[in-house]
Write an enzyme that holds these catalytic residues in place. Structure first.
Site, short mmCIF file in Angstrom:
data_model
loop_
_atom_site.label_atom_id
_atom_site.label_comp_id
_atom_site.label_asym_id
_atom_site.label_seq_id
_atom_site.Cartn_x
_atom_site.Cartn_y
_atom_site.Cartn_z
N HIS A 47 98.55 65.62 -6.79
CA HIS A 47 98.61 66.51 -5.62
C HIS A 47 100.04 66.67 -5.14
O HIS A 47 100.83 65.71 -5.16
CB HIS A 47 97.74 65.95 -4.49
CG HIS A 47 96.28 66.27 -4.64
ND1 HIS A 47 95.64 67.25 -3.94
CD2 HIS A 47 95.34 65.72 -5.47
CE1 HIS A 47 94.38 67.30 -4.30
NE2 HIS A 47 94.17 66.39 -5.23
N PRO A 48 100.39 67.85 -4.67
CA PRO A 48 101.76 68.08 -4.19
C PRO A 48 101.95 67.54 -2.78
O PRO A 48 100.99 67.33 -2.03
CB PRO A 48 101.86 69.61 -4.18
CG PRO A 48 100.46 70.05 -3.87
CD PRO A 48 99.56 69.06 -4.59
N SER A 77 96.30 75.28 -4.13
CA SER A 77 97.12 74.58 -3.14
C SER A 77 97.92 75.56 -2.30
O SER A 77 98.11 75.36 -1.09
CB SER A 77 98.06 73.58 -3.83
OG SER A 77 97.33 72.50 -4.37
N GLU A 90 95.56 76.94 0.27
CA GLU A 90 95.17 75.93 1.26
C GLU A 90 96.31 75.64 2.23
O GLU A 90 96.08 75.57 3.45
CB GLU A 90 94.73 74.65 0.54
CG GLU A 90 93.39 74.81 -0.18
CD GLU A 90 93.19 73.82 -1.31
OE1 GLU A 90 92.12 73.87 -1.94
OE2 GLU A 90 94.11 73.01 -1.58
N GLN A 91 97.51 75.48 1.72
CA GLN A 91 98.63 75.19 2.64
C GLN A 91 98.91 76.37 3.54
O GLN A 91 99.23 76.22 4.72
CB GLN A 91 99.86 74.77 1.85
CG GLN A 91 99.66 73.47 1.08
CD GLN A 91 100.96 72.74 0.79
OE1 GLN A 91 102.00 72.98 1.41
NE2 GLN A 91 100.90 71.80 -0.16
N PHE A 116 100.64 62.04 0.62
CA PHE A 116 99.69 62.15 1.72
C PHE A 116 98.75 63.32 1.43
O PHE A 116 99.21 64.45 1.16
CB PHE A 116 100.44 62.41 3.03
CG PHE A 116 99.53 62.65 4.21
CD1 PHE A 116 98.88 61.60 4.83
CD2 PHE A 116 99.33 63.93 4.68
CE1 PHE A 116 98.05 61.82 5.91
CE2 PHE A 116 98.50 64.17 5.77
CZ PHE A 116 97.85 63.11 6.38
N ALA A 154 92.56 67.42 3.75
CA ALA A 154 91.96 68.75 3.57
C ALA A 154 92.52 69.67 4.65
O ALA A 154 92.01 69.69 5.78
CB ALA A 154 90.44 68.66 3.66
N VAL A 155 93.57 70.39 4.31
CA VAL A 155 94.29 71.16 5.33
C VAL A 155 93.42 72.26 5.93
O VAL A 155 93.63 72.66 7.08
CB VAL A 155 95.59 71.77 4.75
CG1 VAL A 155 96.56 70.67 4.36
CG2 VAL A 155 95.30 72.68 3.56
#
Length: 471
Positions: A371-372, A388, A391-392, A423, A426-427
């Site tokens: 994961h980034p 990702s 999501e971000q 870290f 779930a954004v």
């Protein structure tokens, strides 16, 4: 790899709105089984007499012998019970679906004429009122085709609905494969119609009942008086009617037999129930063909690609990126016992989570490390996966102030140095503010706690990603 064919999910917590005609709160299907003259009997070429569904306590088939008492009880259904029920339903203007055994119909031309004159639906109840479970697939297919042929010959039209009752595991598929039936009722699995797929055939299923059914006058535990049957039907009606008032209309099937409910002491309970149901507004009494056509028009079947039916390569291509850069999770999930329950987002999320949880700690750690960082260098360089990136962006992490970006970078570095993986949160469940707050709180946890927390968040991210793809 194994596949589990039973559908234990159905419509789940959010069934479709039946949208019954006129805004009805409940649809009631009155079904009259016409089996008299189609039962096991030496006169019909069978090896033994009938032993099922009569008023003879503990009746058993008599091999090689006629059972005069059993035959006369079935005769009562045709001679007296049918006509009593015919007067009741036509007098009240109630539509009826007949489950007609083809050979029984052929021996009862006057009853068939009265069914047709009343505009009752005459569906097929098989060729004979016998067990299908021991038939070979070829024998059962031939029996179904002969039932259709004889039914059309006797009634003047082929049946549009099918119910065997004493079926085999192959019956529904074989009946569907004929392409003849608008509905099939050899299931007891729901309070609403639903679709099943058999090769290219989309088959509508109208579930039937063995509990709101007068057959329990002839089984144990069962009904003793007409009042027992009345009480049960009223309770079933009241619960389903209340659900309809609450916005979730259902269907109530009521199963009847000429030789059982046709007896006067039993019929009284049915009559009182009908008084009760007909006193309510918003009750749609309908033939099964009418229910089927309404459902097909209102809720036509939509085919879609189902995860449990995919081959391994297609499955991994579709779902291999759900766990970040870790297609092995999808590979392991595909090898599980998948079925219709896993064709939804929640179902498939569970299968993938099982594969992830069953993996060795170092494998799960590798998933975490794939994961980034949140709002990290990969994001700045636009090198995130599409998932990702989306999501971000959903939490506004692509539009940080300089101060916020500095905070994320500082926390990312400190978190990885302490725990050994990025870290993860779930954004899409959070905002920028709540993410920062969780970051600052969780960084002080011990690494074992954070490992478990991060794994749970990975599973949640996977679930949200699947909800974008599946029902």
């Amino acid at each position: 790899m194994t596949r589990y064919p039973r559908n234990l999910t159905g419509y789940g917590p959010t069934p479709p709105d039946a949208a019954w005609p006129g805004g009805a709160k409940i649809a009631i299907s009155l079904v009259l089984n016409y089996e008299e003259g189609g039962e096991n009997c030496l006169l019909h070429g069978d090896a033994n007499s009938e032993g099922f569904l009569s008023d003879i306590p503990g009746a058993q088939p008599w091999p090689g012998m006629r059972h005069w008492n059993m035959e006369s009880i079935y005769d009562y259904g045709a001679r007296a019970g049918f006509w009593r029920l015919h007067r009741l339903f036509t007098g009240r203007g109630l539509p009826v679906t007949i489950y007609g055994v083809a050979t029984a119909l052929a021996r009862s031309p006057e009853q068939v004429a009265s069914m047709k004159a009343a505009a009752w639906e005459i569906a097929s109840h098989g060729l004979k009122w016998v067990e299908h479970r021991d038939m070979s697939e070829a024998e059962e297919r031939a029996a179904i085709l002969e039932a259709i042929r004889l039914h059309a010959e006797v009634t003047g039209a082929p049946p549009q609905g099918w119910y065997t009752g004493r079926c085999s595991v192959n019956t529904v598929r074989l009946a569907a494969e004929t392409g003849q039936f608008e509905w099939i009722s050899d299931t007891y699995d729901d309070d609403l119609p639903h679709w099943m797929e058999f090769g290219p055939r989309d088959q509508l299923i109208l579930p039937y009942t063995l509990e709101a059914n007068d057959m329990r006058f002839a089984t144990a535990p069962g009904w003793v008086t007409g009042g027992d049957f009345e009480s049960y039907l009223k309770d079933a009606f009241d619960v389903l009617y209340a659900e309809g008032q609450a916005g979730a209309p259902r269907m109530l099937s009521i199963g009847l037999h000429c030789r059982l409910i046709g007896r006067p002491g039993k019929l009284a309970g049915l009559m009182r129930f009908l008084d009760h149901a007909q006193a309510h507004e918003g009750v749609w009494f309908a033939r099964r063909i009418d229910i089927a056509r309404h459902w097909a028009a209102t809720h036509p079947h939509q085919r879609r690609e189902r995860p449990s039916q995919m081959d391994r390569s297609s499955f991994v291509a579709q779902f291999g990126s759900i766990y970040e850069h870790s297609p092995w999770v999808a590979e392991a999930a595909h090898a599980l016992e998948l079925g219709p329950a896993h064709d939804s987002a929640l179902g498939l999320a569970n299968a993938l989570a099982r594969a992830f949880r069953a993996a060795a700690p170092e494998q799960r750690l590798a998933v975490l490390r794939a994961h980034p960082d949140l709002a990290g260098k990969l994001a700045a360089a636009r090198r995130l996966t599409p998932e990702s990136t989306h999501e971000q962006a959903s939490a506004g992490l692509d539009a940080l102030t300089d101060a916020e970006r500095s905070s994320f970078q500082r926390l990312n570095t400190a978190y990885v140095e302490k725990h050994g993986f990025p870290f993860i949160i779930a954004v899409r469940d959070n905002t920028r503010a709540s993410i920062l707050s969780a970051f600052e709180t969780r960084i002080d946890n011990d690494s074992a706690t954070e490992f478990a927390t991060a794994c749970a968040q990975v599973e949640r991210i996977a679930e949200l990603r699947l909800k974008d793809m599946l029902p």
